[in-house]
Design a protein around this motif. Structure first.
Motif, PDB file in Angstrom:
ATOM      1  N   ASP A 377      77.347  13.537  94.321  1.00 30.90           N
ATOM      2  CA  ASP A 377      78.349  14.610  94.367  1.00 30.90           C
ATOM      3  C   ASP A 377      78.526  15.183  92.969  1.00 30.90           C
ATOM      4  OD1 ASP A 377      78.859  14.210  97.076  1.00 30.90           O
ATOM      5  OD2 ASP A 377      80.330  12.643  96.657  1.00 30.90           O
ATOM      6  N   VAL A 378      78.579  16.513  92.888  1.00 33.64           N
ATOM      7  CA  VAL A 378      78.762  17.200  91.607  1.00 33.64           C
ATOM      8  C   VAL A 378      79.861  18.235  91.780  1.00 33.64           C
ATOM      9  CG1 VAL A 378      77.636  18.474  89.745  1.00 33.64           C
ATOM     10  CG2 VAL A 378      76.290  16.896  91.151  1.00 33.64           C
ATOM     11  N   HIS A 379      80.995  18.031  91.073  1.00 31.35           N
ATOM     12  CA  HIS A 379      82.151  18.914  91.245  1.00 31.35           C
ATOM     13  C   HIS A 379      82.768  19.231  89.889  1.00 31.35           C
ATOM     14  CE1 HIS A 379      82.275  18.685  95.636  1.00 31.35           C
ATOM     15  NE2 HIS A 379      81.955  17.413  95.507  1.00 31.35           N
ATOM     16  N   PRO A 380      83.217  20.475  89.719  1.00 34.65           N
ATOM     17  CA  PRO A 380      83.870  20.849  88.447  1.00 34.65           C
ATOM     18  C   PRO A 380      85.331  20.423  88.434  1.00 34.65           C
ATOM     19  CG  PRO A 380      83.757  22.748  89.890  1.00 34.65           C
ATOM     20  CD  PRO A 380      83.088  21.615  90.632  1.00 34.65           C
ATOM     21  N   LEU A 381      85.839  20.131  87.249  1.00 31.55           N
ATOM     22  CA  LEU A 381      87.259  19.880  87.042  1.00 31.55           C
ATOM     23  C   LEU A 381      87.888  21.150  86.467  1.00 31.55           C
ATOM     24  CD1 LEU A 381      87.027  16.300  85.481  1.00 31.55           C
ATOM     25  CD2 LEU A 381      87.358  16.932  87.885  1.00 31.55           C
ATOM     26  N   PRO A 382      89.201  21.255  86.483  1.00 33.70           N
ATOM     27  CA  PRO A 382      89.832  22.479  85.946  1.00 33.70           C
ATOM     28  C   PRO A 382      89.426  22.737  84.491  1.00 33.70           C
ATOM     29  CG  PRO A 382      91.434  21.161  87.155  1.00 33.70           C
ATOM     30  CD  PRO A 382      90.199  20.326  87.056  1.00 33.70           C
ATOM     31  N   VAL A 383      89.186  23.998  84.169  1.00 32.48           N
ATOM     32  CA  VAL A 383      88.796  24.372  82.812  1.00 32.48           C
ATOM     33  C   VAL A 383      89.959  24.109  81.860  1.00 32.48           C
ATOM     34  CG1 VAL A 383      88.061  26.271  81.310  1.00 32.48           C
ATOM     35  CG2 VAL A 383      87.213  26.126  83.662  1.00 32.48           C
ATOM     36  N   TRP A 390      84.574  20.760  82.470  1.00 28.34           N
ATOM     37  CA  TRP A 390      84.201  19.369  82.699  1.00 28.34           C
ATOM     38  C   TRP A 390      83.676  19.228  84.125  1.00 28.34           C
ATOM     39  CZ3 TRP A 390      84.623  15.082  79.336  1.00 28.34           C
ATOM     40  CH2 TRP A 390      85.148  15.391  78.072  1.00 28.34           C
ATOM     41  N   VAL A 391      82.530  18.566  84.247  1.00 29.73           N
ATOM     42  CA  VAL A 391      81.896  18.376  85.558  1.00 29.73           C
ATOM     43  C   VAL A 391      81.819  16.880  85.846  1.00 29.73           C
ATOM     44  CG1 VAL A 391      79.823  18.731  86.943  1.00 29.73           C
ATOM     45  CG2 VAL A 391      80.557  20.494  85.321  1.00 29.73           C
ATOM     46  N   LEU A 392      82.250  16.491  87.041  1.00 32.27           N
ATOM     47  CA  LEU A 392      82.219  15.090  87.458  1.00 32.27           C
ATOM     48  C   LEU A 392      80.996  14.849  88.339  1.00 32.27           C
ATOM     49  CD1 LEU A 392      83.574  12.285  87.665  1.00 32.27           C
ATOM     50  CD2 LEU A 392      84.813  13.149  89.670  1.00 32.27           C
ATOM     51  N   PHE A 393      80.151  13.930  87.909  1.00 35.76           N
ATOM     52  CA  PHE A 393      78.967  13.524  88.671  1.00 35.76           C
ATOM     53  C   PHE A 393      79.256  12.149  89.279  1.00 35.76           C
ATOM     54  CE2 PHE A 393      77.638  16.218  85.213  1.00 35.76           C
ATOM     55  CZ  PHE A 393      76.669  17.049  85.745  1.00 35.76           C
ATOM     56  N   THR A 394      79.035  12.006  90.575  1.00 35.59           N
ATOM     57  CA  THR A 394      79.244  10.737  91.262  1.00 35.59           C
ATOM     58  C   THR A 394      77.957  10.336  91.969  1.00 35.59           C
ATOM     59  OG1 THR A 394      81.557  11.325  91.632  1.00 35.59           O
ATOM     60  CG2 THR A 394      80.680   9.484  92.894  1.00 35.59           C
ATOM     61  N   VAL A 395      77.459   9.140  91.671  1.00 41.62           N
ATOM     62  CA  VAL A 395      76.257   8.613  92.323  1.00 41.62           C
ATOM     63  C   VAL A 395      76.663   7.333  93.038  1.00 41.62           C
ATOM     64  CG1 VAL A 395      73.900   7.800  92.029  1.00 41.62           C
ATOM     65  CG2 VAL A 395      74.777   9.612  90.543  1.00 41.62           C
ATOM     66  N   PHE A 458      78.805   5.122  90.477  1.00 38.49           N
ATOM     67  CA  PHE A 458      78.880   5.468  89.055  1.00 38.49           C
ATOM     68  C   PHE A 458      79.496   6.850  88.910  1.00 38.49           C
ATOM     69  CE2 PHE A 458      75.783   2.125  89.039  1.00 38.49           C
ATOM     70  CZ  PHE A 458      75.928   1.502  87.803  1.00 38.49           C
ATOM     71  N   TYR A 459      80.439   6.959  87.970  1.00 35.90           N
ATOM     72  CA  TYR A 459      81.124   8.220  87.696  1.00 35.90           C
ATOM     73  C   TYR A 459      80.783   8.658  86.268  1.00 35.90           C
ATOM     74  CZ  TYR A 459      83.999   6.609  91.621  1.00 35.90           C
ATOM     75  OH  TYR A 459      84.438   6.155  92.836  1.00 35.90           O
ATOM     76  N   CYS A 460      80.318   9.891  86.129  1.00 30.08           N
ATOM     77  CA  CYS A 460      80.057  10.470  84.808  1.00 30.08           C
ATOM     78  C   CYS A 460      80.801  11.792  84.707  1.00 30.08           C
ATOM     79  CB  CYS A 460      78.562  10.736  84.596  1.00 30.08           C
ATOM     80  SG  CYS A 460      77.567   9.262  84.582  1.00 30.08           S
ATOM     81  N   CYS A 461      81.485  11.969  83.597  1.00 25.09           N
ATOM     82  CA  CYS A 461      82.193  13.229  83.371  1.00 25.09           C
ATOM     83  C   CYS A 461      81.660  13.842  82.081  1.00 25.09           C
ATOM     84  CB  CYS A 461      83.690  12.974  83.265  1.00 25.09           C
ATOM     85  SG  CYS A 461      84.684  14.463  83.495  1.00 25.09           S
ATOM     86  N   LEU A 462      81.119  15.054  82.178  1.00 24.70           N
ATOM     87  CA  LEU A 462      80.472  15.709  81.038  1.00 24.70           C
ATOM     88  C   LEU A 462      81.104  17.071  80.766  1.00 24.70           C
ATOM     89  CD1 LEU A 462      76.638  15.065  81.422  1.00 24.70           C
ATOM     90  CD2 LEU A 462      78.046  14.528  79.436  1.00 24.70           C
ATOM     91  N   PRO A 463      81.298  17.396  79.481  1.00 27.83           N
ATOM     92  CA  PRO A 463      81.831  18.726  79.145  1.00 27.83           C
ATOM     93  C   PRO A 463      80.708  19.735  78.919  1.00 27.83           C
ATOM     94  CG  PRO A 463      81.829  17.355  77.181  1.00 27.83           C
ATOM     95  CD  PRO A 463      81.246  16.513  78.293  1.00 27.83           C
ATOM     96  N   PHE A 464      80.919  20.949  79.386  1.00 30.72           N
ATOM     97  CA  PHE A 464      80.002  22.059  79.141  1.00 30.72           C
ATOM     98  C   PHE A 464      80.823  23.250  78.647  1.00 30.72           C
ATOM     99  CE2 PHE A 464      78.129  19.478  82.478  1.00 30.72           C
ATOM    100  CZ  PHE A 464      76.814  19.348  82.067  1.00 30.72           C
ATOM    101  N   GLN A 465      80.140  24.175  77.976  1.00 31.54           N
ATOM    102  CA  GLN A 465      80.778  25.422  77.584  1.00 31.54           C
ATOM    103  C   GLN A 465      80.425  26.503  78.600  1.00 31.54           C
ATOM    104  OE1 GLN A 465      82.909  26.087  75.225  1.00 31.54           O
ATOM    105  NE2 GLN A 465      82.851  24.168  74.078  1.00 31.54           N
ATOM    106  N   LEU A 466      81.369  27.378  78.874  1.00 30.67           N
ATOM    107  CA  LEU A 466      81.078  28.502  79.764  1.00 30.67           C
ATOM    108  C   LEU A 466      80.195  29.510  79.041  1.00 30.67           C
ATOM    109  CD1 LEU A 466      84.619  29.004  81.320  1.00 30.67           C
ATOM    110  CD2 LEU A 466      82.634  27.898  82.359  1.00 30.67           C
ATOM    111  N   ALA A 467      79.198  30.035  79.727  1.00 33.23           N
ATOM    112  CA  ALA A 467      78.248  30.964  79.119  1.00 33.23           C
ATOM    113  C   ALA A 467      78.755  32.392  79.214  1.00 33.23           C
ATOM    114  CB  ALA A 467      76.885  30.850  79.798  1.00 33.23           C
ATOM    115  N   GLY A 468      78.417  33.190  78.189  1.00 34.06           N
ATOM    116  CA  GLY A 468      78.742  34.607  78.229  1.00 34.06           C
ATOM    117  C   GLY A 468      77.725  35.377  79.046  1.00 34.06           C
ATOM    118  N   GLU A 469      77.975  36.661  79.208  1.00 32.57           N
ATOM    119  CA  GLU A 469      77.069  37.482  80.027  1.00 32.57           C
ATOM    120  C   GLU A 469      75.691  37.587  79.420  1.00 32.57           C
ATOM    121  OE1 GLU A 469      78.869  41.215  80.685  1.00 32.57           O
ATOM    122  OE2 GLU A 469      80.568  40.430  81.848  1.00 32.57           O
TER     123      GLU A 469
END
Length: 608
Positions: A377-383, A390-395, A458-469
């Motif tokens: 499962d791959v789901h975003p958390l509130p910005v 932040w995206v939560l990965f669950t395996v 297993f739970y992994c939470c990773l931060p990403f930056q939002l991309a511009g246009e």
């Protein structure tokens, strides 16, 4: 000894000489270099006072001397805590530390901190000696020991200054500190000359004692410097050994893998196909093990670089699914993916490392699950306010699970749940250790839930930056059919040369071979090619020298811009960038599959 002299504290009247400041500069420079951090500082922290006495001259240090006091307030938060508690403070990752993660004053360039208090002779606080990093850093015991040694040196030098202040004050009143063996009670001789002579003798004796202590401390400093130089040399030797080991293993492994893949595409009976397939899978497993060992060494040495570039997370997940779905189907294990549609099409992150983490987690799940299923499962958390997604990965799997007493060990390198001679599953126990360290470098977190014989999550939470246009992921270029093209293969290893030669011929291309860079230049002066596949380490002339010669026109002006792809066993951090900067157009690390080679060849022939 009192810290108050004529009603004033040491902090108010003590002046640190230029000579001592120079020695403190050497201390912070050595500390920053040894610790491999952007900044090491000696700070004086008191009530309403934050002053940087010395800061390292290391490249990228965000704390320069001469900055405003406000600039250091955030660093002062850590240092004030050290002074207040009068003990060491270690913050490996402020973003995860419950005492610091919600503090708005913790800056992104101060993610990790290690500091020790510095005290005056009467145990009142002077300030701190500390190191700071802009990423996760647990700081080794060696670094702590070095900082303690440096702190002791600084405290000794402060004690010298304080003794001098006390002696000067007592000289004015013809009194001698209780530190010295010789004392002059008030009812003794009232002759000022005699009292002055006695005081002078005591000062000479104290000076000899201080000189002896100074010599001892200087000897300790010299030994520390030699130890630090030895550590740097040992680290360099280790890196060189790993690079050489990687090259010497990858080169023959590439030849073996290539020949096995060619064998798989030849006319074989069922039994022979089984043998060839099993041998090819063994080479892939050996390659993965080699990559894991090198990745772990890079992380521990602080040389693994996390990049941020536009990426498509769904493509990453799809690539991982493509790798493991056939194996799961072969075991009748159901593999399901649930990727939230709320995840943006393009985000900024390190696609390679994300895919590596997911591959390790899913690979373990497939390995240890023999029935049931695996859910990803791959789901975003509130910005968050800082703009990070932040995206939560669950395996989650229904495999053998992990017993409770092993849960705290599975993230350590080379640790495995099964031990001894009856292990049912193969592996070196590096996957989860690498995942944990990569997540730390990327600012993420990881946790696990498991019930033995029922499965693990297993739970992994990773931060990403939002991309511009303007940061969209470019679609792959379509491959154009140019008809029969010609390729120059420059390779000194006979086995690798034969495997690549046969494969290039099998996809309908003309191929000519050279055994080193010098032969390649001679051939290029007489013939033209559409693409060059160039090894790096070769006799007579290496691949980098040959490429530079081609780019400078020594193989004819018509060949100056010919595409050149490096086929190399040099696969350490930074190698790819180094080769691309020296004139190569592409890079393929050994051992590579023939499919990877085919894609690289077609890519450059299509754009030629």
């Amino acid at each position: 000894m009192s810290s108050i002299i004529s009603g004033k504290s040491y902090q108010e009247i003590l002046v640190v000489s230029d000579g001592i400041l120079e020695r403190w500069q050497s201390i912070v420079d050595l500390l920053a270099e040894f610790s491999n951090v952007p900044a090491a500082l000696i700070m004086r922290v008191g009530e309403g006072l934050i002053e940087v006495f010395r800061t390292s001259a290391s490249e990228g240090n965000p704390y320069p001397l001469g900055a405003t006091e406000h600039y250091y307030q955030k660093c002062g938060l850590y240092c004030e805590h050290v002074i207040r508690t009068d003990r060491k403070l270690l913050v490996p990752n402020a973003l995860e530390d419950p005492d610091w993660k919600d503090n708005p004053d913790v800056a992104l360039n101060m993610i990790s901190y290690l500091g020790f208090p510095i005290l005056y002779p009467d145990s009142t606080p002077f300030g701190t000696i500390c190191v700071l990093d802009n990423k996760f850093n647990a700081y080794s015991p060696k670094i702590e020991n070095l900082m303690i040694q440096f702190r002791d040196i600084i405290e000794f030098q402060l004690a010298q200054l304080c003794h001098c202040v006390n002696l000067e004050t007592e000289l004015e009143g013809f009194r001698i500190s209780e530190r010295f063996d010789m004392t002059f009670p008030e009812e003794s001789s009232t002759d000022p000359q005699e009292r002055l002579q006695g005081l002078t003798g005591a000062l000479v004796q104290a000076n000899r004692q201080l000189q002896d202590e100074i010599q001892m401390r200087m000897q300790v400093e010299r030994e520390l410097k030699r130890a630090q130089q030895g550590a740097v040399a040992a680290s360099k030797a280790k890196s060189e050994f790993l690079a050489n080991m990687s090259h010497e293993i990858r080169t023959p492994l590439n030849g073996i893998m290539g020949m096995l893949q060619l064998l798989q595409h030849s006319e074989l009976d069922d039994e022979q196909k089984l043998y060839a397939t099993n041998a090819a899978e063994a080479t892939i497993r050996l390659t993965a093990l080699l990559s894991d060992i090198l990745d772990l060494s890079r992380v521990e040495a602080g040389k693994l670089v996390i990049r941020s570039a536009p990426m498509n997370l769904r493509d990453c997940i799809s690539a991982v699914e493509t790798i493991f779905r056939p194996t799961a189907m072969g075991k009748n294990v159901v593999l399901t993916f649930d990727v939230s549609p709320d995840i943006p099409e393009t985000i900024l992150g390190d696609a390679t490392r994300v895919q590596q983490i997911l591959s390790n987690l899913l690979g373990n799940a497939v390995k240890f699950t023999d029935k049931g299923g695996i859910n990803i499962d791959v789901h975003p958390l509130p910005v968050r306010k800082d703009g990070r997604l932040w995206v939560l990965f669950t395996v989650a799997d229904t495999g053998i699970g992990i017993c409770e007493d092993k849960l705290d060990r599975i993230f350590s390198a080379f640790e495995q749940q099964a031990e001894g001679y009856q292990r049912k599953k193969q592996g070196a126990g590096l996957g989860l250790a690498i995942c944990k360290k990569l997540l730390g470098l990327m600012g993420g977190t990881m946790s696990v839930e498991s019930i033995e014989n029922k499965g693990s999550t297993f739970y992994c939470c990773l931060p990403f930056q939002l991309a511009g246009e303007s940061e969209e992921v470019a679609p792959p270029e379509p491959v154009k059919n140019k008809g029969k093209a010609s390729v120059l293969l420059v390779e000194d290893d006979c086995l690798s040369r034969l495997a690549v030669h046969k494969y290039i011929q099998s996809i309908g291309l003309d191929v000519q071979m050279a055994g080193n860079g010098k032969e390649a230049l001679e051939i290029l002066l007489k013939h033209s090619f559409d693409l060059i596949l160039m090894d790096i380490q070769m006799p007579k002339m290496d691949g980098v020298s040959a490429t530079r010669a081609i780019r400078s026109g020594k193989a004819g002006r018509r060949n100056m811009n010919i595409p050149i792809v490096a086929l190399t066993a040099y696969a350490m951090a930074g190698d790819k960038d180094k080769f691309l900067a020296s004139g190569f157009n592409g890079y393929l690390e050994k051992p590579f599959t023939m499919e990877d080679l085919g894609e690289e060849v077609q890519h450059f022939l299509a754009s030629a």
